[in-house]
Design a protein around this motif. Structure first.
Motif, PDB file in Angstrom:
ATOM      1  N   ALA A 146       0.809  -1.220   0.000  1.00  0.00           N
ATOM      2  CA  ALA A 146       0.000   0.000   0.000  1.00  0.00           C
ATOM      3  C   ALA A 146       0.840   1.267   0.000  1.00  0.00           C
ATOM      4  O   ALA A 146       0.289   2.363   0.130  1.00  0.00           O
ATOM      5  N   ILE A 147       2.173   1.143  -0.136  1.00  0.00           N
ATOM      6  CA  ILE A 147       3.020   2.325  -0.171  1.00  0.00           C
ATOM      7  C   ILE A 147       3.697   2.437  -1.532  1.00  0.00           C
ATOM      8  O   ILE A 147       3.657   1.513  -2.342  1.00  0.00           O
ATOM      9  N   ARG A 148       4.350   3.555  -1.750  1.00  0.00           N
ATOM     10  CA  ARG A 148       5.029   3.782  -3.018  1.00  0.00           C
ATOM     11  C   ARG A 148       6.353   3.028  -3.054  1.00  0.00           C
ATOM     12  O   ARG A 148       6.890   2.631  -2.019  1.00  0.00           O
ATOM     13  N   THR A 149       6.889   2.874  -4.259  1.00  0.00           N
ATOM     14  CA  THR A 149       8.153   2.156  -4.404  1.00  0.00           C
ATOM     15  C   THR A 149       9.315   2.913  -3.766  1.00  0.00           C
ATOM     16  O   THR A 149      10.288   2.305  -3.322  1.00  0.00           O
ATOM     17  N   LYS A 150       9.219   4.240  -3.704  1.00  0.00           N
ATOM     18  CA  LYS A 150      10.303   5.017  -3.112  1.00  0.00           C
ATOM     19  C   LYS A 150      10.207   5.106  -1.591  1.00  0.00           C
ATOM     20  O   LYS A 150      11.137   5.567  -0.940  1.00  0.00           O
ATOM     21  N   ASP A 151       9.092   4.702  -1.007  1.00  0.00           N
ATOM     22  CA  ASP A 151       8.952   4.684   0.446  1.00  0.00           C
ATOM     23  C   ASP A 151       9.745   3.513   1.022  1.00  0.00           C
ATOM     24  O   ASP A 151       9.896   2.474   0.374  1.00  0.00           O
ATOM     25  N   VAL A 152      10.232   3.661   2.239  1.00  0.00           N
ATOM     26  CA  VAL A 152      11.082   2.644   2.871  1.00  0.00           C
ATOM     27  C   VAL A 152      10.374   2.123   4.111  1.00  0.00           C
ATOM     28  O   VAL A 152      10.053   2.893   5.021  1.00  0.00           O
ATOM     29  N   ILE A 153      10.138   0.811   4.149  1.00  0.00           N
ATOM     30  CA  ILE A 153       9.436   0.186   5.264  1.00  0.00           C
ATOM     31  C   ILE A 153      10.351  -0.813   5.951  1.00  0.00           C
ATOM     32  O   ILE A 153      11.154  -1.488   5.301  1.00  0.00           O
ATOM     33  N   GLY A 154      10.235  -0.903   7.255  1.00  0.00           N
ATOM     34  CA  GLY A 154      11.016  -1.862   8.021  1.00  0.00           C
ATOM     35  C   GLY A 154      10.233  -2.356   9.221  1.00  0.00           C
ATOM     36  O   GLY A 154       9.224  -1.762   9.617  1.00  0.00           O
ATOM     37  N   ARG A 155      10.716  -3.440   9.792  1.00  0.00           N
ATOM     38  CA  ARG A 155      10.129  -3.928  11.039  1.00  0.00           C
ATOM     39  C   ARG A 155      10.883  -3.293  12.196  1.00  0.00           C
ATOM     40  O   ARG A 155      12.091  -3.492  12.348  1.00  0.00           O
ATOM     41  N   PHE A 156      10.162  -2.532  13.024  1.00  0.00           N
ATOM     42  CA  PHE A 156      10.794  -1.791  14.106  1.00  0.00           C
ATOM     43  C   PHE A 156      11.083  -2.689  15.288  1.00  0.00           C
ATOM     44  O   PHE A 156      12.015  -2.449  16.051  1.00  0.00           O
ATOM     45  N   GLY A 157      10.293  -3.743  15.451  1.00  0.00           N
ATOM     46  CA  GLY A 157      10.471  -4.668  16.564  1.00  0.00           C
ATOM     47  C   GLY A 157       9.130  -5.185  17.031  1.00  0.00           C
ATOM     48  O   GLY A 157       8.142  -4.457  17.033  1.00  0.00           O
ATOM     49  N   GLY A 158       9.079  -6.465  17.437  1.00  0.00           N
ATOM     50  CA  GLY A 158       7.815  -7.020  17.892  1.00  0.00           C
ATOM     51  C   GLY A 158       6.762  -6.927  16.811  1.00  0.00           C
ATOM     52  O   GLY A 158       6.939  -7.422  15.699  1.00  0.00           O
ATOM     53  N   GLU A 159       5.632  -6.292  17.143  1.00  0.00           N
ATOM     54  CA  GLU A 159       4.561  -6.090  16.158  1.00  0.00           C
ATOM     55  C   GLU A 159       4.503  -4.659  15.666  1.00  0.00           C
ATOM     56  O   GLU A 159       3.451  -4.177  15.265  1.00  0.00           O
ATOM     57  N   GLU A 160       5.646  -3.972  15.661  1.00  0.00           N
ATOM     58  CA  GLU A 160       5.722  -2.577  15.221  1.00  0.00           C
ATOM     59  C   GLU A 160       6.442  -2.472  13.885  1.00  0.00           C
ATOM     60  O   GLU A 160       7.424  -3.189  13.632  1.00  0.00           O
ATOM     61  N   PHE A 161       5.963  -1.578  13.049  1.00  0.00           N
ATOM     62  CA  PHE A 161       6.556  -1.313  11.748  1.00  0.00           C
ATOM     63  C   PHE A 161       6.832   0.185  11.632  1.00  0.00           C
ATOM     64  O   PHE A 161       6.166   1.000  12.279  1.00  0.00           O
ATOM     65  N   VAL A 162       7.796   0.528  10.805  1.00  0.00           N
ATOM     66  CA  VAL A 162       8.140   1.933  10.614  1.00  0.00           C
ATOM     67  C   VAL A 162       8.305   2.190   9.123  1.00  0.00           C
ATOM     68  O   VAL A 162       8.839   1.350   8.384  1.00  0.00           O
ATOM     69  N   ILE A 163       7.787   3.328   8.671  1.00  0.00           N
ATOM     70  CA  ILE A 163       7.815   3.675   7.252  1.00  0.00           C
ATOM     71  C   ILE A 163       8.323   5.105   7.110  1.00  0.00           C
ATOM     72  O   ILE A 163       7.865   6.012   7.818  1.00  0.00           O
ATOM     73  N   ALA A 164       9.261   5.316   6.190  1.00  0.00           N
ATOM     74  CA  ALA A 164       9.732   6.649   5.850  1.00  0.00           C
ATOM     75  C   ALA A 164       9.140   7.040   4.498  1.00  0.00           C
ATOM     76  O   ALA A 164       9.234   6.277   3.529  1.00  0.00           O
ATOM     77  N   LEU A 165       8.541   8.232   4.457  1.00  0.00           N
ATOM     78  CA  LEU A 165       7.871   8.712   3.248  1.00  0.00           C
ATOM     79  C   LEU A 165       8.580   9.969   2.748  1.00  0.00           C
ATOM     80  O   LEU A 165       8.371  11.066   3.277  1.00  0.00           O
ATOM     81  N   PRO A 166       9.463   9.844   1.761  1.00  0.00           N
ATOM     82  CA  PRO A 166      10.142  11.034   1.245  1.00  0.00           C
ATOM     83  C   PRO A 166       9.183  11.931   0.470  1.00  0.00           C
ATOM     84  O   PRO A 166       8.172  11.464  -0.072  1.00  0.00           O
ATOM     85  N   ASP A 167       9.509  13.222   0.452  1.00  0.00           N
ATOM     86  CA  ASP A 167       8.716  14.194  -0.303  1.00  0.00           C
ATOM     87  C   ASP A 167       7.235  14.113   0.082  1.00  0.00           C
ATOM     88  O   ASP A 167       6.352  14.082  -0.769  1.00  0.00           O
TER      89      ASP A 167
END
Length: 447
Positions: free
Chosen positions: A312-333
């Motif tokens: 559900a995010i753009r190809t330029k967005d960066v997603i990672g698993r932050f830990g446990g059941e948490e996720f983190v996403i960076a959305l440039p521009d």
């Protein structure tokens, strides 16, 4: 006995599929059976059994020799590419279709025996795909041979075309099935990434060379064994590099890899004076999934949510698993308004996804009730430069906003801009004093 058989049939994982996915699986199986019946009815002679023997035995030796390597390369998703199709491609090019199907059935049966527990409908479907791909490869090869006249160059072109036909049919059918069986699958999940396409190219090339060598003598098939074993180990090197930066449960980036990528994006945002958003996402009441259904289902649910978010995010967005059941996403521009829209879209995507079907399709667990097995997420949003100038600042403020979303009732999006930070992680207060209004379309228009 009859009642037990009926109950066993009703518990098949096949019935957990959606109608389009079920139709796709059944259609491919029936098409493969029809093609097999036609191929054997057109079989003129059993000439070529020595080639069937040579290809099958050499393939089994290669598969067993690379077993440990392949178990390490297998990534846990629905898609896995290896060099096993090379022998099926060779059989499709130089044998009559019926004999080539025998090679496919022998290899697939051996895989079924050695694999241990597997989901039966998936094995049948994969075998059907291989049978149809053999038919496509043989038809393309014969057509190209007729067009080129059958000379030396024509033979090379025809074999290459036949190998390409096999790979195209296999990729198309498997990719379509994955996209239907696992809702939210990305294009990479369905057809593979650049490395997977390189594996396909290697298998196709090896299959064509194997077919050419076998035309001289069937025993040349055994010469390919050391080549494939060496190639399998070379493929593992790329897998090891990927594992170093990939979370094994979700196939997302590890948090250290995510941080490095996000810091690079933040430097670019500073240079170009552009905004950037960070989303911190936590699955609500995830512990209840593990307690009620077990950790295996919990792992599959975690993987399913990761798949939904990534798709559900753009190809330029960066997603990672932050830990446990948490996720983190960076959305440039991405400014505040766009970040709110993206966060709410992710929240809605998770809440509205058929997680029971996604997990039951992998685990064959009939106890996953689609009406009750639902998950939601709480999302905190922080935006550069208003909420912080470093990755740590943005994570801190997104973390506070995410906890505010949980305190407000969960399944919500909250903004760091709306909070007054007094400590690193405030304790949730009663909903009557900490409840923040959920952004409405009218609010977004006036931000």
């Amino acid at each position: 006995m009859v009642a037990q058989s009926r109950r066993a049939v009703r518990c098949w994982a096949l019935w957990t599929l959606s109608v389009p996915a079920l139709g796709m699986v059944v259609l491919v199986d029936l098409a493969a059976i029809a093609y097999g019946v036609e191929a054997f009815s057109d079989l003129r002679s059993w000439r070529g059994l020595e080639v069937v023997f040579a290809l099958t035995v050499s393939a089994l030796i290669s598969v067993e020799g690379a077993r440990r390597v392949e178990s390490r390369r297998r990534r846990g998703g629905a898609l896995h590419k290896d060099l096993a199709p090379a022998w099926m491609i060779a059989a499709a090019l130089i044998l009559q279709p019926a004999l080539a199907i025998i090679v496919v059935l022998l290899l697939r049966s051996w895989w079924r025996i050695r694999a241990g527990k597997c989901i039966p409908y998936r094995w049948v479907f994969s075998t059907g795909v291989c049978v149809l791909a053999v038919g496509v490869a043989h038809a393309v090869y014969q057509s190209a041979l007729d067009l080129t006249g059958g000379g030396d160059l024509g033979l090379v072109v025809s074999m290459a075309a036949g190998a390409l036909g096999y790979l195209a049919a296999d990729t198309l059918l498997c990719g379509l099935a994955i996209s239907l069986i696992v809702p939210g699958s990305s294009r990479q999940d369905a057809i593979g990434d650049k490395d997977d396409l390189c594996v396909d190219a290697t298998a196709g090339t090896l299959g064509a060379l194997l077919a050419a060598a076998t035309l001289v003598s069937p025993w040349f098939a055994f010469v390919a064994i050391p080549i494939t074993l060496t190639a399998q180990r070379a493929l593992l090197l790329g897998q090891l590099e990927t594992e170093a930066q990939t979370d094994p449960k979700t196939s997302l980036g590890r948090v250290d890899w995510w941080r490095r990528r996000t810091e690079e994006m933040l430097r670019t945002s500073r240079t170009q004076r552009e905004p950037m958003a960070v989303l911190l996402i936590d699955i609500d009441h995830f512990k209840q999934v593990n307690d009620r259904h077990g950790h295996l289902v919990g792992d599959e649910a975690l993987r399913a949510v990761a798949t939904i978010l990534r798709s559900a995010i753009r190809t330029k967005d960066v997603i990672g698993r932050f830990g446990g059941e948490e996720f983190v996403i960076a959305l440039p521009d991405t400014d505040l308004d766009d970040a709110i829209v993206t966060a709410d879209r992710l929240r809605s995507a998770v809440a509205g996804s058929p997680l029971a079907a996604m997990c039951a399709g992998v685990l064959d667990d009939p106890d996953l009730d689609p009406d009750t097995f639902r998950l939601t997420v709480s999302i905190g949003v922080a935006v550069y430069p208003a909420d912080g100038s470093t990755v740590d600042d943005l994570l801190l403020r997104a973390d506070r906003a995410m906890y505010a979303a949980k305190a407000a009732g969960r399944d919500r999006v909250r903004l760091a801009a709306d909070l007054h930070l007094t400590s690193r992680r405030p304790q949730p207060e009663p909903a009557t004093t900490t409840s923040l209004p959920r952004p409405t379309p009218a609010d977004l228009q006036h931000r």
